[in-house]
Write an enzyme that holds these catalytic residues in place. Structure first.
Site, short mmCIF file in Angstrom:
data_model
loop_
_atom_site.label_atom_id
_atom_site.label_comp_id
_atom_site.label_asym_id
_atom_site.label_seq_id
_atom_site.Cartn_x
_atom_site.Cartn_y
_atom_site.Cartn_z
N HIS A 1 -35.21 -6.95 15.04
CA HIS A 1 -33.76 -7.29 14.99
C HIS A 1 -33.44 -8.29 13.92
O HIS A 1 -32.61 -8.08 13.04
CB HIS A 1 -33.55 -8.41 16.13
CG HIS A 1 -32.14 -8.81 16.37
ND1 HIS A 1 -31.18 -8.12 16.78
CD2 HIS A 1 -31.53 -9.86 15.91
CE1 HIS A 1 -30.05 -8.91 16.96
NE2 HIS A 1 -30.23 -9.86 16.36
N GLU A 2 -34.43 -9.44 13.56
CA GLU A 2 -34.35 -10.32 12.49
C GLU A 2 -34.55 -9.74 11.04
O GLU A 2 -34.02 -10.02 10.21
CB GLU A 2 -35.27 -11.57 12.68
CG GLU A 2 -34.74 -12.45 13.87
CD GLU A 2 -33.53 -12.66 14.25
OE1 GLU A 2 -32.82 -12.95 13.10
OE2 GLU A 2 -33.00 -12.76 15.37
N GLU B 1 -24.66 -8.25 12.73
CA GLU B 1 -25.05 -7.78 13.95
C GLU B 1 -25.51 -6.15 13.87
O GLU B 1 -26.46 -5.92 14.79
CB GLU B 1 -24.49 -8.41 14.96
CG GLU B 1 -24.93 -8.43 16.46
CD GLU B 1 -26.26 -9.59 16.69
OE1 GLU B 1 -26.56 -10.40 15.38
OE2 GLU B 1 -27.20 -9.40 17.49
N HIS C 1 -31.46 -8.07 10.15
CA HIS C 1 -30.69 -9.22 9.35
C HIS C 1 -30.98 -9.28 8.17
O HIS C 1 -30.09 -9.28 6.95
CB HIS C 1 -30.60 -10.38 10.33
CG HIS C 1 -29.64 -10.50 11.34
ND1 HIS C 1 -28.24 -10.19 11.50
CD2 HIS C 1 -30.01 -10.82 12.72
CE1 HIS C 1 -27.97 -10.56 12.52
NE2 HIS C 1 -28.96 -10.91 13.45
ZN ZN Z 1 -28.66 -11.09 15.46
#
Ligand code: ZN
Length: 510
Positions: free
Chosen positions: A274-275, A304, A278
């Protein structure tokens, strides 16, 4: 610093040079903020708070200074000759930021900061004590001050409606009239799927995802996956923090953090994916625009979409695990017998629960629908602060079929309102809708299944670089989505993805 092929005019150069100072102050604060969450010794907290407040004040002073107003106006005049040009995008984004910063009187900004910091402390204690009354007055103050601020933003022409003005702070240009049909279709379509999953009698066997996963082995595996995704460790790093986050200071220094659980590998690995998702966005922003208004990510929703695309559509897919599983088994020998078919359902559970941050991808957006509806009731003056716990529980019962026995797991669960962050939640759902639409469009030209099964993630990143990352804030988010996918944002792609996974795991034909 020029943002076009033509040499910068004096007006453009003066404007961008002042703006670079503002961005530099923001970067300095960002590094200190990163340090605060990772390596700062606990006793450094009070002084760090003072330093960050000073930097925030400096940035605000520069943003609202007559010098910037003059050079921005001159640049706007010049940009008027080419309304679709890069300079016009630079001045549009700068103007928006300056208008927001100037709209709210300094005295109100100070009162908000004080109220937020008191409310944050009260919220922590109230949640620990499971006592809404202990937070009620501070929450009421935060709401009143947010309404006051939103009024100033409406007066400044940011939006026509107070709640829209709040949304705009996180998702520029988003409005409740745009979001309402999207969230309504999620409400209408997801609730029956979630109920059908509960009624199916199927309980997913999660043992393939559980066991003992030593932290250093998890780190090595997550690091390897992030590298495979294309995350550049020469322009980033991976550290431990209590709450995982990404922070960037230009595309050449974008850092991520993670945390792990030794008995379940999912939070650690999917947190890193997830990170890193980003971070790939920030590493892909154009270097020549670093320090300029359009050199940043366009919105929280689009941000997101990048994290969730990698976490969910890549990381939870069967083809990805065809590639990853042999490496996983090498790293965690106790899981050598696990098959893709056995693991996959454990990555797609659907269990209605009380806590948003622990929710699965099927139920998650219903948590957001609940907050969206409750926030609108607050800003339309349809609910008293004292009635929020009941409204919260009733909404959860209606949407998810669950009711919290304690207020700590109900209305007190999220930090956002204590910090005055109203209008933030919808960006999470926008991320889910945008990522599904981007991925479906990508699949029209890329055989993502074959690429994932081969561990060749590069073409997926290149597609995102080309269609999303390299544009920075050149186009407003809704326009960016439309340019990348050929149509305005809809919930259709996300819903069809979810119906597919839910029918595979639970045999639901919704
Ligand atoms: Zn996030």
């Amino acid at each position: 610093m020029s943002t076009t092929d033509a040499p910068a005019s004096e007006a453009e150069a003066s404007f961008l040079s002042l703006w670079a100072d503002i961005e530099a102050i923001g970067s300095a604060a960002g590094v200190l903020g990163w340090d605060q969450e990772t390596y700062m010794p606990p006793k450094g907290q009070p002084r760090r708070g003072q330093v960050l407040a000073t930097l925030a004040g400096l940035g605000h002073d520069k943003l609202t200074s007559p010098e910037l107003a003059d050079v921005l106006a001159a640049a706007e005049t010049e940009a008027g000759g080419d309304p679709d040009g890069v300079l016009a995008a630079q001045t549009r984004e700068a103007r928006r930021t300056v208008t927001r910063a100037s709209a709210i009187p300094a005295d109100l900004t100070r009162r908000v900061a004080g109220a937020n910091s008191r409310a944050l402390a009260a919220w922590r204690q109230a949640r620990e004590d499971n006592d809404f009354k202990a937070f009620e007055d501070d929450l009421a103050t935060n709401i009143a001050l947010t309404k006051e601020s939103a009024g100033y933003l409406v007066d400044a022409g940011i939006a026509d409606d107070p709640y829209d003005a709040l949304l705009d702070g996180f998702e520029p240009g988003a409005t409740r009239s745009q979001l309402t049909p999207l969230l309504r279709s999620l409400r209408d379509e997801l609730s029956p799927i979630v109920r059908a999953a509960a009624d199916s009698g199927i309980r997913v066997d999660e043992t393939p995802a559980k066991g003992f996963f030593p932290t250093d082995a998890q780190f090595a595996f997550g690091h390897m996956v992030a590298e495979q995704m294309g995350y550049d460790f020469e322009a980033g790093r991976l550290d431990v923090s209590a709450h995982p986050f990404t922070t960037g200071f230009g595309p050449k220094d974008v850092r991520i953090t993670w945390r792990s659980e030794e008995e379940d590998f999912r939070p650690g690995l999917f947190g890193i994916m997830h990170e890193a998702g980003h971070a790939l966005y920030e590493q892909g922003l154009p270097d020549e625009w670093a320090g300029t208004p359009i050199g940043n990510a366009v919105s929280l929703g689009v941000h997101e979409s990048q994290s969730r695309l990698w976490e969910n559509l890549v990381g939870r897919s069967r083809p990805f695990w065809q590639w990853a599983l042999p490496r996983f088994a090498e790293t965690f020998p106790s899981k050598a017998d696990v098959t893709v078919d056995a693991l996959w359902p454990a990555l797609h559970t659907c269990v209605p629960s009380l806590i948003r941050v622990e929710a699965d991808e099927a139920t998650y957006n219903l948590h957001i629908v609940a907050r969206f509806e409750i926030e609108q009731a607050i800003f339309d003056d349809e609910v008293e602060v004292g009635d929020l716990p009941t409204l919260w529980d009733d909404t959860y019962e209606e949407l998810l079929g669950v009711r919290s026995p304690v207020v700590a797991d109900g209305v007190l669960q999220d930090i956002h309102w204590s910090m005055g962050a109203f209008g933030y939640f919808p960006t999470y759902t926008l991320g889910n809708l945008i990522n599904a639409q981007l991925f479906a469009t990508m699949r029209e030209t890329l055989d993502t299944d074959a690429l994932l099964a081969a561990g060749d993630l590069r073409p997926i990143l290149e597609w995102l670089r080309e269609n999303v990352h390299r544009h920075g804030r050149r186009y407003p988010a809704p326009e960016l989505v439309e340019r990348a996918t050929g149509r305005p944002l809809t919930a259709d792609y996300f819903l069809s993805y979810l119906r597919g996974t839910m029918s595979d795991v639970y045999g639901i034909n919704a």
